[in-house]
Scaffold this active site. Structure first.
Site: not given
Length: 220
Positions: A16, A12-14
């Site tokens: 990441s 869900v984390s860009p």
């Protein structure tokens, strides 16, 4: 190994995604220096709740700034095509649990599958929290029977608990977001690092011969 980087990520984390792209680009060089990389799926929602942090889009000043910062990061990390999907944010429990199972049972396909999920969510606009759409992503690497097994196991008590344990481990190590890292150097010392733009600090901590960028003077 002379050092180790444990990297806690959520699809869900860009940022990441940017972190994983960069680490994979550096994996061979890190291995040559006997530095191991361990990528660990976690639930960012649980980290936010457990740490008291708030997602940047919920704070107007951070949301405004992130427009500029994300554009710069996309260019730097070579992912200019990513865009925020209209269904964002997702509840990432299913894909993250699936990745936990894949890491345990299909380790040779784990990193590439994590990258596939990032690409299909952030570039192709697929809501990977939906089983049928996650199944489409998994078709790149797995047979139909394997996909059924992955989706079934992702909802099993064992892999639900493993994702919870991973998330708690990150929280116990001070995490307040993703990507979060726990780094061990050659002296056996350990420190946390956060974000996709702190690798130079990390390499310095590991005692690696990294090269800083250089700004040449203007030609007269």
């Amino acid at each position: 190994m002379s050092g180790k980087i444990i990297c806690y990520l959520d699809c869900v984390s860009p940022y990441s995604y940017f972190a994983l792209l960069y680490l994979e680009k550096q994996r061979a060089a890190l291995w040559s220096h006997k530095v191991e990389i361990d990528v660990v799926p976690v639930f960012l929602g649980g980290i936010n709740v457990g740490s008291g942090n708030k997602p940047p889009w919920t704070l107007p000043a951070k949301a405004k700034y992130s427009t500029y910062d994300s554009a710069r990061a996309k260019r730097y990390f070579g992912a200019p095509d990513i865009k925020t999907p209209d269904f964002f944010p997702i509840l990432s429990l299913l894909p993250q649990r699936a990745l936990v199972f894949i890491k345990a049972q299909h380790s040779q396909l784990f990193i590439q599958t994590f990258l596939d999920i990032f690409v299909d969510m952030w570039q192709n606009g697929l809501d990977v929290s939906k089983p049928e759409l996650l199944g489409q992503v998994l078709k790149r690497r797995f047979s139909d029977s394997q996909i059924q097994d992955i989706l079934r196991q992702a909802n099993s008590p064992e892999y639900k608990q493993t994702l919870n344990d991973n998330t708690k481990e990150a929280l116990d190590r001070g995490a307040f977001g993703c990507p979060w890292y726990w780094v061990t150097n050659t002296k056996g010392e350990e420190e946390p690092f956060f974000g996709s733009d702190r690798f130079h600090y990390m390499f310095e901590y590991l005692g690696l011969p990294w090269t800083d960028f250089e700004l040449p003077p203007a030609k007269l």
